[in-house]
Structures are given as C-alpha cells and as structure tokens.
Scaffold this motif. Structure first.
Motif, PDB file in Angstrom:
ATOM      1  N   UNK A  91      -4.722  13.990  13.903  1.00  0.00           N
ATOM      2  CA  UNK A  91      -4.209  12.772  13.302  1.00  0.00           C
ATOM      3  C   UNK A  91      -5.302  12.038  12.542  1.00  0.00           C
ATOM      4  N   UNK A  92      -4.871  11.239  11.573  1.00  0.00           N
ATOM      5  CA  UNK A  92      -5.837  10.420  10.850  1.00  0.00           C
ATOM      6  C   UNK A  92      -6.317   9.269  11.744  1.00  0.00           C
ATOM      7  N   UNK A  93      -5.507   8.936  12.726  1.00  0.00           N
ATOM      8  CA  UNK A  93      -5.856   7.868  13.674  1.00  0.00           C
ATOM      9  C   UNK A  93      -6.295   8.536  14.971  1.00  0.00           C
ATOM     10  N   UNK A 104      -1.841   0.548  19.634  1.00  0.00           N
ATOM     11  CA  UNK A 104      -1.126   0.849  20.875  1.00  0.00           C
ATOM     12  C   UNK A 104       0.289   1.301  20.547  1.00  0.00           C
ATOM     13  N   UNK A 105       0.679   2.449  21.080  1.00  0.00           N
ATOM     14  CA  UNK A 105       2.038   2.956  20.843  1.00  0.00           C
ATOM     15  C   UNK A 105       2.706   3.295  22.173  1.00  0.00           C
ATOM     16  N   UNK A 106       3.998   3.154  22.212  1.00  0.00           N
ATOM     17  CA  UNK A 106       4.721   3.483  23.434  1.00  0.00           C
ATOM     18  C   UNK A 106       4.728   4.997  23.631  1.00  0.00           C
ATOM     19  N   UNK A 107       5.063   5.719  22.556  1.00  0.00           N
ATOM     20  CA  UNK A 107       5.132   7.171  22.671  1.00  0.00           C
ATOM     21  C   UNK A 107       4.404   7.828  21.504  1.00  0.00           C
ATOM     22  N   UNK A 117       6.366   1.798  18.135  1.00  0.00           N
ATOM     23  CA  UNK A 117       7.124   2.456  19.192  1.00  0.00           C
ATOM     24  C   UNK A 117       6.755   3.928  19.312  1.00  0.00           C
ATOM     25  N   UNK A 118       6.567   4.590  18.174  1.00  0.00           N
ATOM     26  CA  UNK A 118       6.445   6.047  18.209  1.00  0.00           C
ATOM     27  C   UNK A 118       5.444   6.492  17.147  1.00  0.00           C
ATOM     28  N   UNK A 119       4.522   7.317  17.513  1.00  0.00           N
ATOM     29  CA  UNK A 119       3.590   7.847  16.522  1.00  0.00           C
ATOM     30  C   UNK A 119       3.747   9.359  16.439  1.00  0.00           C
ATOM     31  N   UNK A 120       4.036   9.821  15.218  1.00  0.00           N
ATOM     32  CA  UNK A 120       4.096  11.272  15.011  1.00  0.00           C
ATOM     33  C   UNK A 120       2.779  11.692  14.346  1.00  0.00           C
ATOM     34  N   UNK A 132       0.847  -1.195   0.000  1.00  0.00           N
ATOM     35  CA  UNK A 132       0.000   0.000   0.000  1.00  0.00           C
ATOM     36  C   UNK A 132       0.882   1.244   0.000  1.00  0.00           C
ATOM     37  N   UNK A 133       0.329   2.321  -0.496  1.00  0.00           N
ATOM     38  CA  UNK A 133       0.979   3.616  -0.387  1.00  0.00           C
ATOM     39  C   UNK A 133       0.333   4.376   0.749  1.00  0.00           C
ATOM     40  N   UNK A 134       1.111   5.196   1.414  1.00  0.00           N
ATOM     41  CA  UNK A 134       0.527   6.012   2.477  1.00  0.00           C
ATOM     42  C   UNK A 134       1.277   7.330   2.554  1.00  0.00           C
ATOM     43  N   UNK A 135       0.615   8.311   3.151  1.00  0.00           N
ATOM     44  CA  UNK A 135       1.247   9.618   3.281  1.00  0.00           C
ATOM     45  C   UNK A 135       1.951   9.667   4.626  1.00  0.00           C
ATOM     46  N   UNK A 136       3.259   9.804   4.572  1.00  0.00           N
ATOM     47  CA  UNK A 136       4.025   9.915   5.804  1.00  0.00           C
ATOM     48  C   UNK A 136       3.771  11.291   6.385  1.00  0.00           C
ATOM     49  N   UNK A 137       3.117  11.315   7.546  1.00  0.00           N
ATOM     50  CA  UNK A 137       2.646  12.564   8.151  1.00  0.00           C
ATOM     51  C   UNK A 137       3.730  13.583   8.371  1.00  0.00           C
ATOM     52  N   UNK A 138       4.903  13.094   8.803  1.00  0.00           N
ATOM     53  CA  UNK A 138       5.951  14.036   9.182  1.00  0.00           C
ATOM     54  C   UNK A 138       6.521  14.758   7.963  1.00  0.00           C
ATOM     55  N   UNK A 139       6.632  14.047   6.819  1.00  0.00           N
ATOM     56  CA  UNK A 139       7.271  14.694   5.671  1.00  0.00           C
ATOM     57  C   UNK A 139       6.297  14.936   4.512  1.00  0.00           C
ATOM     58  N   UNK A 140       5.039  14.554   4.691  1.00  0.00           N
ATOM     59  CA  UNK A 140       4.006  14.743   3.663  1.00  0.00           C
ATOM     60  C   UNK A 140       4.371  14.046   2.360  1.00  0.00           C
ATOM     61  N   UNK A 141       5.211  13.023   2.455  1.00  0.00           N
ATOM     62  CA  UNK A 141       5.723  12.335   1.285  1.00  0.00           C
ATOM     63  C   UNK A 141       4.970  11.017   1.142  1.00  0.00           C
TER      64      UNK A 141
END
Lengths: 283, 283
Positions: B251-253, B240-243, B214-217, B183-192
């Motif tokens: 967020x989309x989630x 579930x995320x640690x941080x 581990x980490x959700x941005x 799948x393709x997805x939009x990486x939130x941090x870099x909009x790429x």
C-alpha cells in the motif's frame, strides 16, 4: 464512634462508586431496560441498595434536566433512562445556533448557506440530537433515515440518544451497499429529476422510521426519502430538520420539525426560530 | 444522635447529587479542562468538597475502565476527563465485530463486503470511537478527517470522544461547501484517477489531522486524503480504519491502525484481528 465512622465511610465509598458507575452505564445505554439484577450482580450489592441508588439517580436526573429514569417494579423490572432536554436549555441551544448561522460569512452564491462546520462540531451535534430525541421520547421508532452526506451526523446523534440504528440513503449507487431500492424524485430547488437509493438490507419491512436532515429547501429530498420509506413497506413517524429555508411556495412535506428558519439573500444570512417550540414543547 | 443522623443523611444526599451530575458533565465534556470553580459554583459547594468528589470519581473511573480523570492542582487548576477503553474490553469489542463480519451474507460480488448495518449501529460506533480515542489519548489533534459517506459515522464517534471537530472530504462537489480544494488520486482498487474535494473553510492551516475511514483496500482513498492534508498545509498525525482488506501488493499508506483484516472471496467473508493491539496496547 471511630468504628462507626470507618464503617460509615466505607459504606459511603461503596454507594459513591455505584452511583458514578451506574450513571455512566445509564447514560451510555439510553432507552434500554436494565434489569435490577444486572446492577446487583455488577456491584455485588443487594437489590434494595440498588433500588435506593436508582431513586437518587432518578431525582438528580430530574433536578438537573438530564432525563427521565423510568423504574419498572417487580421481578422482571429494572430501569430505563430516557434522555431529554428541557425547554429553557433547548432555547439556549437554538439561540446560539441562530446567532452562529446569521453571519454574512456563511452566505454562498445562489442563496446557499455554509454550515458544515456546525455539522462537524460534536458538542453542537450532541445538543441537536438531544432536542430531537426529546420529541420522540415516548414514541416507538425502529430506525432513523437520512441522506448522505450532511444529514449523516444529525442522524447519528439522534440515533445515539434514542439508541436505534440509522440508515443512509445515497444519491450515487455504491457497490458496497449490495442490491438497492431506487426512487426518482423532483429536486425542489432545481425542478430536476434526481435518483436516490437505499440498500435493500438496511431496513426491515414495517419499520417505524424517523427522517432527519440538515437542511430543507423545497422538500424534494425529504419527499424522496418518504417514498423510499413507502417502497420498504415501512411507516414514516416524523421528519426533523436542523434548518429549513424560508420558501414562498408550498412544500410537498407539511408535517416536520425544524430548529431554524434560514434565509440567504443579498450576501447576508438571516436566521430565526423554526417550529420546534410548538412541535416539541407544546404542552 | 438523631440530629447527627439527619445531618449525615443530608450530606450524603448532597454528595450523591454532585457525584451523579459531575459524572454526567465530565462524560459529556471529555478532553476539556473544567475549572474547580465551575463545579463549586454549580453546586454551591466548597472547593475542598469538590476536590474530594473528584478524587472519588477519578478512582471509580479508573477501577471501572472508564478513563483517566486528570486533576490539575492550583488556582487555575481543575479536572479533565480522558475516556479510554482497556485492552480486555477492546478485545471483546473487536472479537464481536469479527464474528459479525465473518458471515457469507455479507459477501458482495467483486470481493466487497456489506457492513453498513454495523456502521449505523450507535453502540458499535461508540465502541469503535472509544478504541481510536484511546490511541490518541495524549496526543494533540485538531481535527478528524474522513471521506463521505461511510467514513462519517466513524469520524463522528472518534471526534465525540476526543471532543474535536471532524471534516468530510467529498467525491462530488457540493454547492453548499463553498470554495474547495481538490486533488486527484489513484483509486487503488480500479487503478482509475478520481477526484476528491474539501471545503476551503473547513480546516485551518497547521492543523494536526487524524484520518479515519471504514474500509481500506488499496489505500488510494486514504492517500488522497493525505494529499489534501498537505494541500491545506496541515499535519497528518495518524490513520485509523475499522477494516483493511488483505491485499497482496504494497500500500501507499504504511502507517495506520486497523481493527480488522478482512478478506472476501468465493462467496465467503473472512475476518481476523487488524494491527490495533500492537498499535494501541503495545506497552
């Protein structure tokens, strides 16, 4: 008589309670010296009672093949649980792995083998971790090293039983790793130069390092990790892989432990014992 | 009297032995129904004695905050151990994590945070695994899903406590995965636009899936995994995320559990409680 019975039952309950909770605590804190006073305080019990409890646990752990419970006498003494797996149980585990590996469904084009399902099964991972932890039962190791992605579950499981940290070498360079140490290595299977990196913060100099991985073909990836160990001025104490492929040419890595020897050709997968019996149970 | 004592001692030893080994067995096989006959055969003991043992273990596990020992009566009955962590202990674990996170040494350029050492520490991983396993104590889950590399240790630890498999989504396409779903997805941090893939063999249709990382941005990676769940015709039961990082935009989630909320700016790292207390201990 009635009073005696009640007292007897009360005492029994107390000891039972301690034995159950001490067993849990020891299992969750392997390779850690637990002072006698820790348990004495936790259960508000005399040290002599705790000593008796430990003797019982030690015997049961031995009888059932769970591991060694070392007891260190004296004021600064305590107990340390070293989990192991006995030869017969290890053979059963590896035989089962071999049986699961040797199916044509696992064959992938190019002579590769699908085994991600096995490496995502907690029970199998626990068993593999116990086997490698047995080999290094009495050896000082500071860290496990592996390479992403499929080596990680193996590293974590061994680290869990030895209760030491694991570090992950990566093929890509990730921003969240901070400054890294990078090496080039020759990927044995494709004779191509590849790069791998490890975060500078992740390993202290002089660390004693055990390298683990899921699958070894030419040994190039393991060799790359060995050079990272050198770059960190650390010491390589061993190499352990779940499966090695049967290759004709000599590997750059000669001293390693493998559970299985695997061959994938003509749309079939063949698996047999690796060298683990010689390496781990040779006495 | 002497005979009675000897008999009494012998019985005590037997029961002790059973309690220790049953405790180990239950801890190593969580979320699994163990028939009464299994233990009766293993220790050559009467089912009534095993039932008594289980009652003692159940009480100790409850008193010590180890977990629930469900006992299912009847001929087809047995016992099932569901590990959990009590609120007070979870708070202690997360407070300790927060303290370790909030140091300027972890700050990385671009507002990133170094936490690979924490994710390579077996004790911390066990604690995190127990917390998330507590949230899904009574929920049916077939598989844990994560993305390589740093999500893997979290996935493995939760999977270990829930005793279910975990599957690893990858950013690269690996030959040893066989055919994949991408799948393709939009990486939130870099909009790429990025790509992720999961081996077709790794997940059965209709599986109930828990996503961990581990980490959700921005949530883009989690969103990508959620679309993979959809592509497999599977069902997402939780995230579930640690941080999680403190972000301004939505967020989309929206439905997830986090242990910590982390902010990295001006060469410092700030950490505070995530939403886990509300999500896990809200009753």
């Amino acid at each position: 008589m009635v009073l005696y019975k009640i007292w007897g039952e009360k005492m029994k309950v107390r000891r039972s309670d301690r034995l159950i909770d001490m067993t849990r605590y020891l299992l969750e804190n392997p390779h850690t010296l637990i002072p006698l006073t820790f348990f004495a305080d936790r259960y508000e019990s005399a040290k002599s009672s705790i000593s008796e409890d430990l003797t019982i646990i030690k015997r049961t752990f031995k009888d059932r093949g769970t591991g060694v419970l070392e007891t260190i006498p004296g004021a600064s003494g305590g107990s340390r649980f070293l989990p192991y797996i006995l030869k017969d149980e290890a053979i059963e585990v590896v035989d089962n792995l071999i049986e699961q590996m040797a199916t044509p469904q696992r064959y992938l084009p190019g002579g590769y083998v699908y085994m991600s399902d096995l490496l995502g099964n907690p029970k199998i991972l626990r068993q593999i971790g116990r086997i490698f932890a047995t080999q290094y039962l009495n050896q000082e190791i500071d860290a496990i090293m592996t390479v992403s992605t499929k080596g990680v579950p193996i590293a974590q499981s061994v680290a869990n039983y030895l209760n030491i940290p694991f570090v992950i070498v990566r093929h890509d360079i990730e921003i969240t790793e901070g400054p890294t140490v990078n090496v080039n290595y020759v990927s044995g299977s494709s004779e191509r130069i590849s790069k791998m990196s490890l975060s500078k913060r992740s390993l202290k100099p002089k660390s004693k390092v055990l390298i683990v991985d899921d699958y070894m073909r030419g040994g190039g990836t393991i060799g790359g990790m060995a050079s990272i160990v050198k770059e960190f001025d650390a010491e390589l104490v061993g190499v352990a892989v779940v499966a090695e492929s049967t290759v004709s040419k000599e590997r750059s890595i000669s001293n390693y432990t493998s559970l299985m020897r695997v061959d994938a050709k003509d749309n079939a997968v063949y698996a047999q014992n690796g060298n683990y019996l010689d390496k781990i149970y040779n006495d």
